[in-house]
Design an enzyme around this catalytic site. Structure first.
Site, PDB file in Angstrom:
ATOM      1  N   HIS A 122       2.811  -0.113  -2.170  1.00  0.00           N
ATOM      2  CA  HIS A 122       1.703   0.527  -3.235  1.00  0.00           C
ATOM      3  C   HIS A 122       1.438   1.914  -2.911  1.00  0.00           C
ATOM      4  O   HIS A 122       1.406   2.850  -3.560  1.00  0.00           O
ATOM      5  CB  HIS A 122       0.468  -0.294  -3.170  1.00  0.00           C
ATOM      6  CG  HIS A 122      -0.656  -0.097  -3.939  1.00  0.00           C
ATOM      7  ND1 HIS A 122      -0.709  -0.740  -5.051  1.00  0.00           N
ATOM      8  CD2 HIS A 122      -1.539   0.892  -3.808  1.00  0.00           C
ATOM      9  CE1 HIS A 122      -2.074  -0.045  -5.688  1.00  0.00           C
ATOM     10  NE2 HIS A 122      -2.482   0.912  -5.007  1.00  0.00           N
ATOM     11  N   GLU A 123       1.158   2.311  -1.734  1.00  0.00           N
ATOM     12  CA  GLU A 123       0.571   3.621  -1.362  1.00  0.00           C
ATOM     13  C   GLU A 123       1.835   4.467  -1.356  1.00  0.00           C
ATOM     14  O   GLU A 123       1.471   5.896  -1.817  1.00  0.00           O
ATOM     15  CB  GLU A 123       0.282   3.589   0.128  1.00  0.00           C
ATOM     16  CG  GLU A 123      -1.086   2.858   0.285  1.00  0.00           C
ATOM     17  CD  GLU A 123      -2.340   2.777  -0.962  1.00  0.00           C
ATOM     18  OE1 GLU A 123      -2.418   3.846  -1.269  1.00  0.00           O
ATOM     19  OE2 GLU A 123      -3.112   1.991  -1.016  1.00  0.00           O
ATOM     20  N   HIS A 131       1.782   5.869  -5.058  1.00  0.00           N
ATOM     21  CA  HIS A 131       0.958   6.702  -4.984  1.00  0.00           C
ATOM     22  C   HIS A 131       1.498   8.196  -4.593  1.00  0.00           C
ATOM     23  O   HIS A 131       1.327   9.250  -5.224  1.00  0.00           O
ATOM     24  CB  HIS A 131      -0.455   6.515  -4.373  1.00  0.00           C
ATOM     25  CG  HIS A 131      -1.269   5.645  -5.104  1.00  0.00           C
ATOM     26  ND1 HIS A 131      -1.443   5.700  -6.394  1.00  0.00           N
ATOM     27  CD2 HIS A 131      -1.944   4.601  -4.463  1.00  0.00           C
ATOM     28  CE1 HIS A 131      -2.447   4.501  -6.582  1.00  0.00           C
ATOM     29  NE2 HIS A 131      -2.541   3.855  -5.583  1.00  0.00           N
TER      30      HIS A 131
HETATM   31 ZN   LIG Z   1      -3.698   2.241  -5.257  1.00  0.00          ZN
END
Ligand SMILES: [Zn+2]
Length: 138
Positions: free
Chosen positions: A68-69, A72
């Site tokens: 998830h990161e 980003h």
């Molecule tokens: Zn996030």
């Protein structure tokens, strides 16, 4: 779909879908910290990209958090994004949805070492079925 293509390219280039290896090869630092109820977050200070992961989370949760990161870091590199918490899976925020979609595409990508099945995603990783199906049944 843009995110899927991006993940496919990434997996092909790095020859793995392991988010820790990919982050390392991209020069993104991973640090483990005590974060309480927060699963993780991404930050950028000066030119240094850092993925922060809760050191107390189970390993499976850390893998999803890293995916998830990493989403980003690649899609929203200039943002210091919100803390990832369990309820972020249901977030309607565009940036969070994109990171979740990226994470799921990466976890399930067939091009690398397959590290998770659909069943594991929902049972072990605590990812909502709704989120998984949304990204696979479009
Ligand atoms: Zn996030």
């Amino acid at each position: 779909m843009f995110i899927k293509e991006r993940v496919d390219q990434l997996v092909k280039k790095h020859n793995t879908n392991n988010p820790f290896k990919i982050a390392e090869e991209l020069g993104i630092q991973i640090v483990y910290e005590q974060l309480g109820s927060i699963l993780g977050y991404y930050s950028k200070t000066h030119r240094c990209k850092v993925i922060h992961i809760n050191e107390s989370s189970p390993r499976e949760q850390q893998i999803f958090t890293c995916c998830h990161e990493l989403g980003h870091a690649l899609q929203h590199p200039e943002h210091n994004t919100a803390f990832l918490k369990a309820n972020t899976f249901y977030s309607t925020d565009k940036i969070e949805q994109e990171a979740n979609e990226f994470a799921i595409e990466l976890l399930f990508n067939q091009g690398g070492d397959q590290i998770v099945t659909l069943r594991e995603a929902t049972e072990t990783y605590g990812i909502s079925e709704q989120l998984v199906y949304k990204n696979f049944c479009d």
